[in-house]
Design an enzyme around this catalytic site. Structure first.
Site, PDB file in Angstrom:
ATOM      1  CE1 TYR A  81      36.314  34.814  42.471  1.00 47.10           C
ATOM      2  CE2 TYR A  81      33.943  34.756  42.248  1.00 47.10           C
ATOM      3  CZ  TYR A  81      35.100  34.227  42.761  1.00 47.10           C
ATOM      4  OH  TYR A  81      35.058  33.110  43.551  1.00 47.10           O
ATOM      5  CD  GLU A 119      36.797  31.588  33.288  1.00 51.08           C
ATOM      6  OE1 GLU A 119      35.795  30.958  32.887  1.00 51.08           O
ATOM      7  OE2 GLU A 119      37.081  31.723  34.489  1.00 51.08           O
TER       8      GLU A 119
END
Length: 226
Positions: free
Chosen positions: A155, A162
């Site tokens: 994560y 991102e």
């Protein structure tokens, strides 16, 4: 008529299980293929541009198709919270369309693209395989552990990649419209609460699933949380 109700509910439940098994199996295969393809091109010494050209379309459309998961959560086909599902799916769709597709040059030239694809592929191949098998109470102990542990490294790395790819697109987006960078900065700021929401949700899920199994002994259940 009353005697037919249990049978009707049973048929609906079986149909739901069959549909979700097919759905999850297909997406486990798709993300596995995406991750393997990316690795193959890296192994062959392909350039960043070549990797992007070969991997991006399938990854983009695979991720876009997962918009249906918001519907799954909304109508109760799965037990996942609608808000958490929407955050995960929509942020990824923003990434693949507003960043990858709109600004391929800034995306393809960054190592973050390859890293992000591998993170998504690993996380989702595990997740969808777990969900498909868990519907039939066949998820192994090791798979359950992977599902509720690998998010710890994946994560932060995925969210960071991102964020970085969106940040790199600020300069080219300014050429489209001078006001758009402010929208981009707003979206970049949203990663902080969004990341916190997703990460803490998974920590709670891990505590619930792993903790329950430790107390009760290993038992496969058919929970359909993300």
């Amino acid at each position: 008529m009353a005697s037919n109700k249990p049978s009707a509910r049973s048929d609906a439940s079986q149909l739901r299980i069959q549909y979700l098994t097919f759905y999850n199996a297909v997406f486990a295969a798709l993300w596995s293929a995406i991750g393997i393809t990316a690795f193959i091109f890296v192994f062959l010494g392909s350039s960043k541009a070549e990797i992007f050209r070969e991997v991006e379309p399938l990854a983009r459309w695979t991720q876009t198709l997962t918009l249906i998961e918001i519907v799954h959560a909304g109508v109760g086909i799965v037990k996942s919270p609608v808000s958490t599902t929407a955050i995960q799916v929509l942020t990824r769709c923003i990434q693949v369309w507003m960043i990858w597709w709109c600004f391929p040059s800034s995306t393809a030239s960054s190592d973050a693209f390859f890293v992000l694809v591998l993170v998504w592929a690993a996380a989702d191949a595990i997740r969808y395989l777990y969900l498909a098998l868990n519907l039939h109470r066949k998820a192994s102990k090791s798979l359950v552990w992977l599902r509720y542990t690998m998010f710890y490294p994946l994560y932060p790395v995925g969210i960071g990649a991102e964020w970085w790819l969106m940040y790199r697109s600020v300069v080219p987006v300014r050429k489209v419209n001078a006001a758009l960078p402010y929208v981009w900065y707003f979206l970049l700021a949203l990663y902080v609460p969004g990341a916190y929401t997703m990460f803490t949700y998974m920590v709670k899920q891990r505590t619930k699933i792993i903790g329950r199994r430790k107390k009760m002994g290993y038992r496969k259940d058919a929970s359909l949380v993300i």
